[in-house]
Motif scaffolding. Structure first.
Motif, mmCIF file in Angstrom:
data_model
loop_
_atom_site.group_PDB
_atom_site.id
_atom_site.type_symbol
_atom_site.label_atom_id
_atom_site.label_comp_id
_atom_site.label_asym_id
_atom_site.label_seq_id
_atom_site.Cartn_x
_atom_site.Cartn_y
_atom_site.Cartn_z
ATOM 1 N N UNK A 21 0.841 -1.205 0.000
ATOM 2 C CA UNK A 21 0.000 0.000 0.000
ATOM 3 C C UNK A 21 0.874 1.251 0.000
ATOM 4 N N UNK A 22 1.937 1.221 0.816
ATOM 5 C CA UNK A 22 2.873 2.339 0.854
ATOM 6 C C UNK A 22 3.524 2.582 -0.498
ATOM 7 N N UNK A 23 3.948 1.492 -1.160
ATOM 8 C CA UNK A 23 4.561 1.608 -2.491
ATOM 9 C C UNK A 23 3.578 2.233 -3.483
ATOM 10 N N UNK A 24 2.352 1.737 -3.472
ATOM 11 C CA UNK A 24 1.328 2.258 -4.386
ATOM 12 C C UNK A 24 1.068 3.739 -4.129
ATOM 13 N N UNK A 25 1.021 4.121 -2.848
ATOM 14 C CA UNK A 25 0.816 5.538 -2.507
ATOM 15 C C UNK A 25 1.971 6.402 -3.005
ATOM 16 N N UNK A 26 3.203 5.872 -2.903
ATOM 17 C CA UNK A 26 4.375 6.599 -3.393
ATOM 18 C C UNK A 26 4.319 6.811 -4.887
ATOM 19 N N UNK A 27 3.930 5.756 -5.609
ATOM 20 C CA UNK A 27 3.798 5.850 -7.064
ATOM 21 C C UNK A 27 2.677 6.819 -7.440
ATOM 22 N N UNK A 28 1.552 6.698 -6.753
ATOM 23 C CA UNK A 28 0.400 7.565 -7.018
ATOM 24 C C UNK A 28 0.763 9.036 -6.768
ATOM 25 N N UNK A 96 4.398 1.385 6.270
ATOM 26 C CA UNK A 96 3.783 2.103 5.148
ATOM 27 C C UNK A 96 4.720 3.194 4.631
ATOM 28 N N UNK A 97 5.371 3.908 5.550
ATOM 29 C CA UNK A 97 6.279 4.996 5.166
ATOM 30 C C UNK A 97 7.460 4.469 4.355
ATOM 31 N N UNK A 98 8.017 3.318 4.770
ATOM 32 C CA UNK A 98 9.136 2.745 4.015
ATOM 33 C C UNK A 98 8.681 2.281 2.633
ATOM 34 N N UNK A 99 7.479 1.733 2.554
ATOM 35 C CA UNK A 99 6.941 1.359 1.251
ATOM 36 C C UNK A 99 6.728 2.580 0.370
ATOM 37 N N UNK A 100 6.187 3.645 0.967
ATOM 38 C CA UNK A 100 5.964 4.898 0.249
ATOM 39 C C UNK A 100 7.285 5.425 -0.304
ATOM 40 N N UNK A 101 8.328 5.409 0.516
ATOM 41 C CA UNK A 101 9.635 5.918 0.107
ATOM 42 C C UNK A 101 10.183 5.131 -1.079
ATOM 43 N N UNK A 102 10.022 3.802 -1.031
ATOM 44 C CA UNK A 102 10.514 2.968 -2.129
ATOM 45 C C UNK A 102 9.721 3.248 -3.408
ATOM 46 N N UNK A 103 8.393 3.290 -3.296
ATOM 47 C CA UNK A 103 7.557 3.577 -4.463
ATOM 48 C C UNK A 103 7.833 4.958 -5.035
ATOM 49 N N UNK A 104 8.010 5.927 -4.144
ATOM 50 C CA UNK A 104 8.308 7.308 -4.533
ATOM 51 C C UNK A 104 9.622 7.372 -5.312
#
Length: 200
Positions: A21-28, A96-104
């Motif tokens: 979910x974090x990755x998807x949010x980063x990409x979005x 979630x934050x780490x996933x967001x960072x990776x996706x971002x």
């Protein structure tokens, strides 16, 4: 270790879903930036590439210390959050934050540099350390969640003490792998990134 994963498979799945979910949010987030934000990210990536071209293998030790500091702060926070009543919320937030960072980061490379070049740069700079770090993050988060649940569900000091010791041992073991991931990031992935920059 496999037995531990098997016994806590449900929690691993929950942590993995939150990470995705974090990755998807980063990409979005990157896919919906405005022109000014795009210009800032483009400038940052291009400047970073130029710095790496000039520096090469210079100043690796400060970069290693910075990477180790950031990762170990994360590990310590997850250790502490496992022992407080509202810690579960913070554990999930960190995942979630780490996933967001990776996706971002991946999405930034691809958005600015294109699919081919961006994917190559993302792969060379992020893949190796993350195949070590992400399982460590999941295991630490599951351990923190398990301890948190034990504290919530049991009032017996003996049981809680055993869980705290187990949590601390898991943190200690995973910390070794986190250190290895930082070493790989600085001394392997960084060099692969430089090679990919020069090759492109």
């Amino acid at each position: 270790m496999f037995k531990y994963v098997e016994n806590n498979l449900k929690d691993y799945i929950i942590i993995a879903i939150l990470f995705i979910i974090g990755i998807i949010c980063g990409i979005f987030f990157i896919n919906n930036i405005n022109d000014n934000q795009y210009s800032e990210i483009e400038q940052y990536i291009n400047n970073s590439i130029e710095v790496l071209k000039k520096e090469g293998e210079v100043n690796l030790l400060p970069n290693l210390f910075s990477s180790l500091k950031n990762d170990m702060i994360l590990v310590i926070l997850l250790w502490l959050f496992g022992m407080i009543l509202i810690g579960g919320v913070f554990v999930y937030s960190i995942v979630i934050a780490r996933g967001f960072l990776l996706g971002y980061t991946i999405s930034s490379f691809i958005t600015v540099l294109g699919i081919g070049k961006g994917s190559l740069f993302a792969l060379s700079s992020l893949f190796l350390q993350n195949i070590i770090f992400i399982p460590c993050l999941f295991t630490i988060a599951v351990s923190a969640k398990t301890l948190y649940k034990s504290i919530m569900n049991s009032r017996e000091k003996g049981i809680i003490k055993v869980q705290v010791i187990r949590h601390t041992l898991i943190i200690g073991i995973m910390s070794i792998f986190v250190i290895v991931s930082s070493l790989v990031e600085i001394y392997v992935s960084r060099q692969l990134f430089i090679l990919s920059i020069n090759w492109m």
